[in-house]
Design a protein around this motif. Structure first.
Motif, PDB file in Angstrom:
ATOM      1  N   LEU A  31      -5.619  -6.547 -16.865  1.00  0.00           N
ATOM      2  CA  LEU A  31      -6.676  -5.833 -16.136  1.00  0.00           C
ATOM      3  C   LEU A  31      -8.027  -6.496 -16.362  1.00  0.00           C
ATOM      4  O   LEU A  31      -8.860  -6.572 -15.455  1.00  0.00           O
ATOM      5  CB  LEU A  31      -6.705  -4.364 -16.552  1.00  0.00           C
ATOM      6  N   ALA A  88      -4.350   1.733 -19.812  1.00  0.00           N
ATOM      7  CA  ALA A  88      -3.503   0.632 -19.332  1.00  0.00           C
ATOM      8  C   ALA A  88      -2.025   0.971 -19.393  1.00  0.00           C
ATOM      9  O   ALA A  88      -1.182   0.156 -18.990  1.00  0.00           O
ATOM     10  CB  ALA A  88      -3.779  -0.630 -20.166  1.00  0.00           C
ATOM     11  N   GLU A  96      -8.513  -8.058 -12.821  1.00  0.00           N
ATOM     12  CA  GLU A  96      -9.388  -7.101 -12.141  1.00  0.00           C
ATOM     13  C   GLU A  96     -10.811  -7.091 -12.686  1.00  0.00           C
ATOM     14  O   GLU A  96     -11.671  -6.386 -12.155  1.00  0.00           O
ATOM     15  CB  GLU A  96      -8.795  -5.689 -12.249  1.00  0.00           C
TER      16      GLU A  96
END
Length: 399
Positions: A263, A276, A267
């Motif tokens: 992530l 998560a 992202e």
């Protein structure tokens, strides 16, 4: 049981009080896991967690009933949500935290105007003290998950997701005490009865799995997903999970570490371990979600910077991008220069050098040199080792 009307009322009440967070597709993660993955960025809330929703809904209820002050027990996100919204509503907030709570969380909670009381070495001891304070100081106790108003507030996450991404097949939600998944399950099943609801627990804290599935998985002592490290699920939340949640799966610490790092890298978003867990479930059980349109809740972003640094470093080691290499050679002038030149020509960067003469089983005229290298990955690391061997050195990766 909480109903869809309670959640819709909470959604109306919360408008303008907190962020309607984005829910967008991650094309890269979708390609990796083989499902269409949509991320709900609850880590963008002001206190960096979905916990604000339930706290705000509950505190507005109490404020309208004339309550002047509240007390809560929490070592993390619930504390900050209660403290922040109590401050906004002009209410006194007392937060009881265990003595082991990290200083950064204590200071953040105080920063939202709460009185912090450190008591006990366990969450249970802190909870008992909070309930005692509720009686002695005429405060209303705000439970972190086992409360209808809290559950209704958390359920607004699902309403937003289904508005933002119609036609989701499955919602994947991290589970501690169960407040988030209970509220989301009520909302989602009422709005879209065929939708699948999958809860995720860490193998170290499988309390809801054990309670609902009748298993006896052992409980651990700690986890990097401390936001879902709950030893006993809620009574109200368990009932909802039993009736509305389709499946509960478990993930281990390595899965969560990998998800946090992905992530961050893919992202560009910071998510705590509990936040998560949903992505960790997709990585651990890809066949369970393949081809589906999946909504994941990034439930919080309050991760200790030192823990995040350790996760990044450990992830680089697993990927071969950070490697420890031991090289044995003759101890003659210029040998270290030859080794470093060979590494440089192979395109790797040297992070650390440890030159060992005394603590070795090699012959006296030989030397062990340990390098920590930055590489582009496993294949590149193999190229670096090959280059060292072609130059006449004994070289191997150390694990």
């Amino acid at each position: 049981m909480v109903g869809i009307e309670d959640i819709q009322r909470a959604a109306t009440r919360l408008q303008g009080q907190l962020l309607n967070t984005p829910c967008v597709e991650s094309r890269t993660l979708s390609d990796i896991v083989g499902a269409q993955v949509f991320l709900k960025f609850e880590n963008l809330q002001f206190t960096a967690s979905f916990k604000e929703r339930g706290a705000c809904n509950k505190l507005v209820d109490l404020s309208e009933a004339g309550v002047q002050g509240v007390v809560a027990m929490s070592a993390g996100n619930h504390a900050q949500g209660v403290a922040y919204h109590a401050q906004r509503l002009g209410m006194r907030a007392v937060i009881v935290m265990p003595r082991f709570t990290p200083g950064v969380k204590i200071e953040r909670t105080r920063g939202f105007g709460a009185e912090v009381v450190l008591h006990g070495d366990t969450l249970d001891a802190a909870r008992a003290h909070a309930q005692a304070l509720a009686e002695s100081e005429d405060l209303s106790f705000v439970h972190p998950f086992d409360d209808n108003a809290i559950i209704a507030g958390q359920g607004t996450v699902a309403l937003e997701m289904l508005d933002q991404v119609p036609g989701l097949d499955t919602l994947v939600v991290s589970v501690g005490g169960g407040g988030l998944i209970a509220g989301m399950a009520v909302a989602a099943k009422a709005r879209q009865p065929g939708i699948g609801i999958v809860g995720v627990q860490t193998t170290r804290f499988p309390a809801m799995v054990n309670s609902v599935q009748g298993t006896q998985h052992p409980q651990g002592l700690n986890t990097i997903a401390e936001g879902i490290a709950v030893g006993t699920p809620g009574v109200l939340t368990r009932e909802i999970v039993m009736s509305l949640v389709d499946d509960l799966v478990m993930v281990d610490e390595g899965d969560i570490e990998q998800a946090v790092l992905m992530l961050l890298e893919i992202e560009k978003t910071v998510v705590e371990g509990a936040g998560a867990a949903g992505l960790a479930a997709l990585l651990r059980h890809p066949e369970r979600f393949r081809g589906k349109k999946v909504g994941l809740v990034l439930s919080g972003g309050n991760i200790d910077p030192l823990l995040l640094a350790a996760i990044i470093e450990r992830g680089m080691v697993r990927a071969g991008r950070l490697a420890r290499v031991r090289i044995s050679s003759r101890d003659v002038p210029g040998m270290l220069a030859r080794i470093t030149a060979t590494v440089a020509e192979a395109g790797a960067n040297i992070d650390e050098v440890h030159h060992q003469r005394a603590f070795t089983m090699l012959a006296a005229q030989n030397v062990d040199i340990e390098l920590v290298l930055q590489t582009r990955g496993r294949a590149h690391l193999g190229d670096v080792l090959d280059a060292l061997r072609r130059s006449g050195f004994e070289a191997q990766e150390q694990h």
